[in-house]
Design an enzyme around this catalytic site. Structure first.
Site, PDB file in Angstrom:
ATOM      1  N   LYS A 184       0.856  -1.185   0.000  1.00 38.77           N
ATOM      2  CA  LYS A 184       0.000   0.000   0.000  1.00 38.77           C
ATOM      3  C   LYS A 184       0.891   1.233   0.000  1.00 38.77           C
ATOM      4  CE  LYS A 184      -1.848   2.890   2.575  1.00 38.77           C
ATOM      5  NZ  LYS A 184      -1.724   4.080   1.703  1.00 38.77           N
ATOM      6  N   GLU A 260      10.250   1.720  10.324  1.00 40.86           N
ATOM      7  CA  GLU A 260      11.227   2.790  10.064  1.00 40.86           C
ATOM      8  C   GLU A 260      10.477   4.108  10.167  1.00 40.86           C
ATOM      9  OE1 GLU A 260      14.132   0.153   7.140  1.00 40.86           O
ATOM     10  OE2 GLU A 260      13.110   1.884   6.305  1.00 40.86           O
ATOM     11  N   CYS A 294      13.710  11.410   5.877  1.00 36.42           N
ATOM     12  CA  CYS A 294      13.694  11.028   7.288  1.00 36.42           C
ATOM     13  C   CYS A 294      15.061  11.217   7.932  1.00 36.42           C
ATOM     14  CB  CYS A 294      13.245   9.584   7.438  1.00 36.42           C
ATOM     15  SG  CYS A 294      14.358   8.440   6.629  1.00 36.42           S
ATOM     16  N   GLU A 396       9.758  16.656  14.931  1.00 34.04           N
ATOM     17  CA  GLU A 396      10.053  16.515  13.501  1.00 34.04           C
ATOM     18  C   GLU A 396       9.125  17.445  12.704  1.00 34.04           C
ATOM     19  OE1 GLU A 396       8.625  13.038  11.231  1.00 34.04           O
ATOM     20  OE2 GLU A 396      10.687  12.778  10.566  1.00 34.04           O
TER      21      GLU A 396
HETATM   22  P1  NAD Z   1       2.456   8.436   7.325  1.00 37.95           P
HETATM   23  O1  NAD Z   1       2.754   7.690   8.575  1.00 37.95           O
HETATM   24  O2  NAD Z   1       1.435   9.498   7.366  1.00 37.95           O
HETATM   25  O3  NAD Z   1       1.971   7.440   6.187  1.00 37.95           O
HETATM   26  C1  NAD Z   1       2.768   6.353   5.756  1.00 37.95           C
HETATM   27  C2  NAD Z   1       1.871   5.281   5.187  1.00 37.95           C
HETATM   28  O4  NAD Z   1       1.069   4.721   6.222  1.00 37.95           O
HETATM   29  C3  NAD Z   1       0.909   5.778   4.118  1.00 37.95           C
HETATM   30  O5  NAD Z   1       0.859   4.794   3.101  1.00 37.95           O
HETATM   31  C4  NAD Z   1      -0.402   5.872   4.884  1.00 37.95           C
HETATM   32  O6  NAD Z   1      -1.540   5.760   4.071  1.00 37.95           O
HETATM   33  C5  NAD Z   1      -0.288   4.682   5.822  1.00 37.95           C
HETATM   34  N1  NAD Z   1      -1.109   4.716   7.038  1.00 37.95           N
HETATM   35  C6  NAD Z   1      -1.451   5.807   7.764  1.00 37.95           C
HETATM   36  N2  NAD Z   1      -2.179   5.426   8.856  1.00 37.95           N
HETATM   37  C7  NAD Z   1      -2.264   4.068   8.812  1.00 37.95           C
HETATM   38  C8  NAD Z   1      -2.888   3.083   9.650  1.00 37.95           C
HETATM   39  N3  NAD Z   1      -3.533   3.406  10.772  1.00 37.95           N
HETATM   40  N4  NAD Z   1      -2.788   1.783   9.296  1.00 37.95           N
HETATM   41  C9  NAD Z   1      -2.106   1.429   8.175  1.00 37.95           C
HETATM   42  N5  NAD Z   1      -1.528   2.311   7.334  1.00 37.95           N
HETATM   43  C10 NAD Z   1      -1.588   3.623   7.653  1.00 37.95           C
HETATM   44  O7  NAD Z   1       3.866   8.979   6.807  1.00 37.95           O
HETATM   45  P2  NAD Z   1       4.143   9.963   5.586  1.00 37.95           P
HETATM   46  O8  NAD Z   1       3.579  11.292   5.952  1.00 37.95           O
HETATM   47  O9  NAD Z   1       3.721   9.296   4.327  1.00 37.95           O
HETATM   48  O10 NAD Z   1       5.739  10.036   5.569  1.00 37.95           O
HETATM   49  C11 NAD Z   1       6.483  10.962   6.310  1.00 37.95           C
HETATM   50  C12 NAD Z   1       6.974  10.334   7.602  1.00 37.95           C
HETATM   51  O11 NAD Z   1       7.690   9.151   7.306  1.00 37.95           O
HETATM   52  C13 NAD Z   1       7.931  11.204   8.389  1.00 37.95           C
HETATM   53  O12 NAD Z   1       7.628  11.096   9.754  1.00 37.95           O
HETATM   54  C14 NAD Z   1       9.285  10.571   8.128  1.00 37.95           C
HETATM   55  O13 NAD Z   1      10.248  10.781   9.107  1.00 37.95           O
HETATM   56  C15 NAD Z   1       8.925   9.132   8.031  1.00 37.95           C
HETATM   57  N6  NAD Z   1       9.922   8.392   7.254  1.00 37.95           N
HETATM   58  C16 NAD Z   1      10.777   7.562   7.921  1.00 37.95           C
HETATM   59  C17 NAD Z   1      11.766   6.872   7.221  1.00 37.95           C
HETATM   60  C18 NAD Z   1      12.747   5.951   7.909  1.00 37.95           C
HETATM   61  O14 NAD Z   1      13.428   5.185   7.217  1.00 37.95           O
HETATM   62  N7  NAD Z   1      12.884   5.972   9.230  1.00 37.95           N
HETATM   63  C19 NAD Z   1      11.860   7.018   5.837  1.00 37.95           C
HETATM   64  C20 NAD Z   1      10.975   7.887   5.201  1.00 37.95           C
HETATM   65  C21 NAD Z   1       9.996   8.561   5.915  1.00 37.95           C
HETATM   66  O1  6OD Z   2      18.439   4.608   1.771  1.00 33.17           O
HETATM   67  C1  6OD Z   2      17.578   3.875   2.302  1.00 33.17           C
HETATM   68  O2  6OD Z   2      17.595   2.641   2.194  1.00 33.17           O
HETATM   69  C2  6OD Z   2      16.510   4.488   3.079  1.00 33.17           C
HETATM   70  N1  6OD Z   2      15.672   3.633   3.696  1.00 33.17           N
HETATM   71  C3  6OD Z   2      16.397   5.835   3.143  1.00 33.17           C
HETATM   72  C4  6OD Z   2      15.399   6.506   3.874  1.00 33.17           C
HETATM   73  C5  6OD Z   2      15.204   7.814   3.695  1.00 33.17           C
HETATM   74  C6  6OD Z   2      14.170   8.513   4.386  1.00 33.17           C
HETATM   75  O3  6OD Z   2      13.528   9.427   3.919  1.00 33.17           O
END
Ligand code: NAD
Ligand code: 6OD
Length: 492
Positions: A184, A260, A294, A396
């Site tokens: 998804k 993550e 992230c 964040e």
């Molecule tokens: P989000 O948590 O809003 O959404 C991520 C996904 O989860 C989407 O596909 C969304 O539809 C789904 N989702 C939301 N609520 C859900 C639920 N209750 N059950 C199942 N699925 C659900 O995140 P975003 O806004 O898309 O992305 C930004 C965030 O992601 C930031 O906080 C960023 O730090 C984090 N991020 C972390 C990493 C990492 O590797 N640690 C990498 C990229 C982004």
């Molecule tokens: O480089 C990657 O494998 C990875 N997971 C990066 C994540 C970036 C976050 O926005």
């Protein structure tokens, strides 16, 4: 080349076929560059999700499950090659969905789409096994060796900031280990995940191995997927609060999770750093992808003797950034992903004013006087002067902004960097190699870069501590998560 249409339509991809949602429900995909509708997306209901999960379950017992490791690895190399062959299609899809500069997507997002398959295809062929020889109570011997099998159906839930990169980062190793997946993607970036279905069919990945459902989180496809009893493991990248919800959903039936999550990453610039490199690296870590990474830096700690110079040079760099759509001449920074996310980022910009931060540069919405005024742009922004207790220093934001503070000693800066509920990544800038080795292990995060940022070797552990996640992926850590291990003990 992808056929560009005024309105694309993104269907679900289930059991090797593109399908409309059974309910006929659709939602709109809005361009972050123009604010207008560029696609209609089919929203999966509970029944569609059930079909996708059942197709994935059945595929485990079909031709996919009977492939040798070498055959599976070879098919995944074909997927990698096919992504590279259709590089321009993926590139157009990704920049239309995200608005990011074409040069960035070309250098980072799309190449990683292919590499995430080829890397794990290589690794799975070399997966070793532990071996122990045991003395038995009767004076004999037994041998023990490890065996693995796929975990089963993996639910993959991915975010919008690096859509193809972060989705394939999970799908690549999951398939390499012999699992099947139901993906998804984020509701705001559905395109490349949908397109990957064409690649899977073209190279002959058996039907049901890769499935795509579109929709939202709560009360929609995301929640239905994580609640489905036939899903054996869930891997998620996104916000910490969403991770908490998903972990709760996964607890029913004791499904394994890999999370993550968010970060509030710090850069530490020591006075002995090569300032050219530290400024250039921090420019990248703060403003790349409009700050929507992230691993990006939102807190910068600079040793006092070079504080003023560093702030002045980062300000100059930020003010030189050209803002625009993917192909705008000289573009260095695109728009934020959505109106909703821009509102969130701007609420922090307003808070900075309320808290009387020193606004070094930016702090608002740019006025271009041209087409760019339709996009979700915000100014690259730098603050100083806030206490560590400020929400701007602790939470964040996920936008193109950072707060810079001076520091006076190693112990002080380590304590300040660690005084945060997140623990994802950090960058240290110093020319003193002993200091680098002394400080790096003391930072409470999953990833530390020294004199670099976002330098990735996909065989290494990736993930966060504290509220930044649970578990590690990358290299053998991914293979560990996406397999079930068994010990086989043979009495000789
Ligand atoms: P989000 O948590 O809003 O959404 C991520 C996904 O989860 C989407 O596909 C969304 O539809 C789904 N989702 C939301 N609520 C859900 C639920 N209750 N059950 C199942 N699925 C659900 O995140 P975003 O806004 O898309 O992305 C930004 C965030 O992601 C930031 O906080 C960023 O730090 C984090 N991020 C972390 C990493 C990492 O590797 N640690 C990498 C990229 C982004
Ligand atoms: O480089 C990657 O494998 C990875 N997971 C990066 C994540 C970036 C976050 O926005």
């Amino acid at each position: 080349m992808l056929k560009r249409e005024a309105h694309d339509e993104h269907r679900l991809f289930i059991d090797g076929q593109y399908r409309s949602a059974l309910s006929g429900r659709m939602f709109e995909k809005i361009s972050p560059i123009t604010g207008s509708v560029i696609a209609q997306v089919h929203e999966a209901g509970r029944e569609d999700v059930d079909l996708a999960v059942r197709a994935a379950k059945a595929a485990l017992r079909g031709p996919w499950g009977r492939l040798t490791v070498a055959e599976r690895a070879s098919l995944l190399q074909d997927v990698s090659q096919a992504i590279n062959d259709r590089f321009d299609d993926f590139l157009e899809a990704e920049i239309a969905d995200t608005g990011k500069p074409r040069s960035l997507a070309r250098a980072v997002d799309i190449p990683r789409g292919g590499a995430n398959f080829s890397t794990f295809a290589d690794m799975i062929k070399n997966l070793g096994s532990e071996f122990f020889k045991t003395d038995t109570p009767d004076g004999g011997t037994a041998i023990n060796y490890g065996s693995y099998r796929p975990k089963g159906v993996i639910g993959v839930i991915s975010p919008w900031n690096l859509p193809l990169l972060l989705m394939t980062w999970k799908v690549g190793p999951a398939l390499a280990c012999g699992n099947t997946v139901v993906v998804k993607p984020s509701e705001v970036t559905p395109h490349t995940t949908t397109l990957l279905g064409e690649v899977m069919n073209a190279v002959g990945i058996p039907k049901g191995v890769y499935n795509v459902i579109h929709g939202f989180g709560p009360g929609s496809a995301g929640e239905y997927l994580t609640q489905h009893p036939l899903v054996d493991g869930i891997t998620f990248t996104g916000e910490t609060v969403t991770g908490e919800a998903i972990m709760t959903q996964a607890a029913v039936g004791l499904r394994d999770v890999s999370l993550e999550l968010g970060g509030k990453n710090a850069a530490i610039v020591f006075a002995d750093a090569d300032l050219d490199k530290a400024v250039a690296g921090t420019m990248r870590s703060v403003f790349s992808n409009c700050g929507q990474v992230c691993l990006g830096t939102e807190r910068v700690y600079v040793e006092r003797p070079v504080f003023d110079e560093f702030v002045a040079r980062l300000k100059a760099g930020a003010e030189e950034l050209v803002l625009g759509g993917p192909d705008y001449p000289g573009v260095g920074m695109g728009p934020l992903i959505s109106a909703e996310h821009r509102d969130k980022v701007l609420s922090y910009y307003q808070l900075a004013e309320k808290e009387q931060a020193n606004i070094v540069t930016g702090g608002g919405v740019p006025q271009f006087g041209d087409d760019r005024d339709r996009g979700y742009f915000v100014e690259p922004t730098i603050w100083t002067g806030l206490p560590e207790t400020s929400a701007l220093v602790r939470e964040e934001i996920f936008g193109p902004c950072c707060h810079i503070s001076p520091f006076d000693s190693e112990d002080e800066v380590i304590a300040r960097v660690n005084d945060n509920e997140y623990g994802l990544a950090s960058a240290i800038w110093t020319q003193d190699i002993s200091r680098a080795h002394r400080v790096a292990p003391q930072i409470e995060v999953g990833l530390v870069w020294v004199n670099s940022w976002f330098l990735r070797d996909l065989r290494t552990a990736f993930g966060g501590s504290k509220k930044s996640g649970i578990g590690r992926e990358g290299g053998e850590h991914s293979l560990e998560f996406y397999t079930e291990r068994a010990n086989i003990c043979v009495k000789l």
